[in-house]
Design a protein around this motif. Structure first.
Motif, short mmCIF file in Angstrom:
data_model
loop_
_atom_site.label_atom_id
_atom_site.label_comp_id
_atom_site.label_asym_id
_atom_site.label_seq_id
_atom_site.Cartn_x
_atom_site.Cartn_y
_atom_site.Cartn_z
N ALA A 91 46.11 -10.64 -36.46
CA ALA A 91 45.21 -11.99 -36.43
C ALA A 91 43.91 -11.39 -36.50
CB ALA A 91 45.59 -12.86 -35.32
N VAL A 92 43.01 -12.40 -36.90
CA VAL A 92 41.63 -12.11 -36.58
C VAL A 92 41.33 -12.82 -35.31
CG1 VAL A 92 39.29 -12.78 -37.54
CG2 VAL A 92 41.23 -12.41 -39.30
N TYR A 93 40.55 -12.05 -34.57
CA TYR A 93 40.33 -12.42 -33.03
C TYR A 93 38.72 -12.90 -33.06
CZ TYR A 93 44.86 -10.91 -31.32
OH TYR A 93 46.30 -10.70 -31.09
N TYR A 94 38.71 -14.15 -32.36
CA TYR A 94 37.41 -14.56 -32.25
C TYR A 94 36.82 -14.58 -30.88
CZ TYR A 94 37.88 -16.09 -37.22
OH TYR A 94 38.10 -16.01 -38.40
N CYS A 95 35.74 -14.31 -30.60
CA CYS A 95 35.17 -14.42 -29.38
C CYS A 95 34.58 -15.73 -29.30
CB CYS A 95 34.02 -13.45 -28.97
SG CYS A 95 33.26 -13.56 -27.59
N HIS A 96 34.57 -16.57 -28.12
CA HIS A 96 34.12 -17.78 -27.69
C HIS A 96 33.09 -17.78 -26.47
CE1 HIS A 96 34.25 -21.65 -25.33
NE2 HIS A 96 33.82 -22.01 -26.63
N ALA A 97 32.07 -18.38 -26.32
CA ALA A 97 31.20 -18.69 -25.21
C ALA A 97 30.88 -20.05 -25.01
CB ALA A 97 30.04 -17.57 -25.20
N ASN A 98 30.76 -20.47 -23.95
CA ASN A 98 30.18 -21.91 -23.52
C ASN A 98 28.69 -21.45 -22.85
OD1 ASN A 98 30.12 -24.46 -21.32
ND2 ASN A 98 30.42 -24.82 -23.33
N VAL A 99 27.71 -21.81 -23.68
CA VAL A 99 26.43 -21.42 -23.09
C VAL A 99 25.40 -22.45 -22.77
CG1 VAL A 99 24.38 -20.14 -23.87
CG2 VAL A 99 26.63 -19.41 -24.52
N VAL A 100 24.54 -22.44 -21.57
CA VAL A 100 23.56 -23.12 -21.35
C VAL A 100 22.31 -22.21 -21.71
CG1 VAL A 100 22.41 -24.06 -19.32
CG2 VAL A 100 24.73 -23.86 -19.26
N ARG A 101 21.59 -22.88 -22.48
CA ARG A 101 20.39 -22.36 -23.15
C ARG A 101 19.35 -22.34 -21.99
NH1 ARG A 101 20.64 -25.25 -28.47
NH2 ARG A 101 21.21 -26.65 -27.07
N SER A 102 18.15 -21.67 -22.21
CA SER A 102 17.11 -21.72 -21.48
C SER A 102 16.23 -22.79 -22.09
CB SER A 102 16.15 -20.24 -21.55
OG SER A 102 17.13 -19.06 -20.82
N PHE A 103 15.71 -23.55 -21.28
CA PHE A 103 14.79 -24.75 -21.69
C PHE A 103 15.27 -25.76 -22.51
CE2 PHE A 103 12.38 -20.55 -21.36
CZ PHE A 103 11.80 -20.94 -19.87
N LEU A 104 16.72 -25.85 -22.77
CA LEU A 104 17.15 -26.57 -23.51
C LEU A 104 18.36 -27.39 -22.76
CD1 LEU A 104 17.55 -24.76 -27.11
CD2 LEU A 104 15.91 -26.67 -26.41
N PRO A 105 18.53 -28.51 -22.95
CA PRO A 105 19.72 -29.36 -22.24
C PRO A 105 20.87 -29.04 -22.61
CG PRO A 105 18.67 -30.82 -23.86
CD PRO A 105 17.90 -29.63 -23.89
N GLY A 106 22.13 -29.40 -21.97
CA GLY A 106 23.46 -29.28 -22.37
C GLY A 106 24.03 -27.89 -22.42
N ARG A 107 25.32 -28.17 -22.76
CA ARG A 107 25.95 -26.62 -23.15
C ARG A 107 26.41 -26.75 -24.64
NH1 ARG A 107 30.43 -27.01 -18.00
NH2 ARG A 107 28.77 -27.38 -16.54
N VAL A 108 26.47 -25.43 -24.97
CA VAL A 108 26.84 -25.36 -26.44
C VAL A 108 28.06 -24.15 -26.76
CG1 VAL A 108 26.02 -24.98 -28.79
CG2 VAL A 108 24.69 -25.91 -27.41
N ASP A 109 28.64 -24.53 -27.49
CA ASP A 109 29.80 -23.33 -27.77
C ASP A 109 29.39 -22.53 -29.02
OD1 ASP A 109 32.40 -25.86 -27.21
OD2 ASP A 109 31.86 -24.15 -25.80
N TYR A 110 29.66 -21.41 -28.79
CA TYR A 110 29.37 -20.11 -29.79
C TYR A 110 30.38 -19.18 -30.06
CZ TYR A 110 24.34 -21.57 -29.29
OH TYR A 110 23.15 -22.16 -29.28
N TRP A 111 30.66 -19.09 -31.31
CA TRP A 111 31.70 -18.06 -31.73
C TRP A 111 31.19 -16.88 -32.62
CZ3 TRP A 111 36.64 -19.63 -31.01
CH2 TRP A 111 36.87 -21.02 -30.35
N GLY A 112 31.98 -15.73 -32.22
CA GLY A 112 31.75 -14.72 -33.00
C GLY A 112 32.21 -14.83 -34.33
N GLN A 113 31.88 -13.71 -35.28
CA GLN A 113 32.25 -13.73 -36.46
C GLN A 113 33.70 -13.26 -36.91
OE1 GLN A 113 30.74 -11.17 -34.92
NE2 GLN A 113 31.73 -9.20 -35.58
N GLY A 114 34.36 -12.91 -35.90
CA GLY A 114 35.83 -12.34 -35.94
C GLY A 114 35.94 -10.93 -36.11
N THR A 115 37.09 -10.38 -35.65
CA THR A 115 37.19 -9.12 -35.81
C THR A 115 39.03 -8.78 -36.08
OG1 THR A 115 37.20 -6.78 -34.77
CG2 THR A 115 37.59 -8.49 -33.31
N GLN A 116 39.33 -8.07 -37.02
CA GLN A 116 40.85 -8.16 -37.52
C GLN A 116 41.53 -7.08 -36.62
OE1 GLN A 116 42.46 -9.73 -40.27
NE2 GLN A 116 44.10 -8.92 -39.22
N VAL A 117 42.28 -7.51 -36.21
CA VAL A 117 43.65 -6.68 -35.44
C VAL A 117 44.94 -6.63 -36.27
CG1 VAL A 117 45.06 -6.31 -33.31
CG2 VAL A 117 42.73 -7.06 -33.05
#
Length: 121
Positions: A91-117
């Motif tokens: 599959a293509v494997y994707y990294c995910h992170a739920n991030v609290v950014r500096s000086f900005l409210p809330g949490r945001v989900d970010y994704w990597g570009q994917g890597t083939q396995v």
């Protein structure tokens, strides 16, 4: 902005091992959960494993006992050690992170570009 950069994918024979890495960088105050998802051709993206900032882990049943997720909070990096790989892990494997950014409210989900396995039989 936050970037997730993955590495470590590739081609391996069944029974082999691979280690994926994902480093987060940018406007990061803290990272909550991090995880790995995968998407095979014609299938929906699915959770493989996740880990909280405190180290609690969760695995998809099909990878329990074969895959290990870990993270280095100081480096904002998450790893996935994959052992006893099977062709159905391809599959293509994707990294995910739920991030609290500096000086900005809330949490945001970010994704990597994917890597083939790819696991050959």
């Amino acid at each position: 902005q936050v970037q997730l950069v993955e590495s470590g994918g590739g081609l391996v024979q069944a029974g082999g091992s691979l280690r994926l890495s994902c480093a987060a960088s940018g406007n990061i105050f803290s990272i909550n959960a991090m995880g790995w998802y995968r998407q095979a051709p014609g299938k929906q993206r699915e959770l493989v494993a996740s880990i909280t900032s405190g180290g609690n882990t969760n695995y998809q049943d099909s990878v329990k006992g074969r895959f290990t997720i870990s993270r280095d909070n100081a480096k904002n990096t998450v790893y996935l050690q994959m052992n006893s790989l099977k062709p159905e892990d391809t599959a293509v494997y994707y990294c995910h992170a739920n991030v609290v950014r500096s000086f900005l409210p809330g949490r945001v989900d970010y994704w990597g570009q994917g890597t083939q396995v790819t696991v050959s039989s």
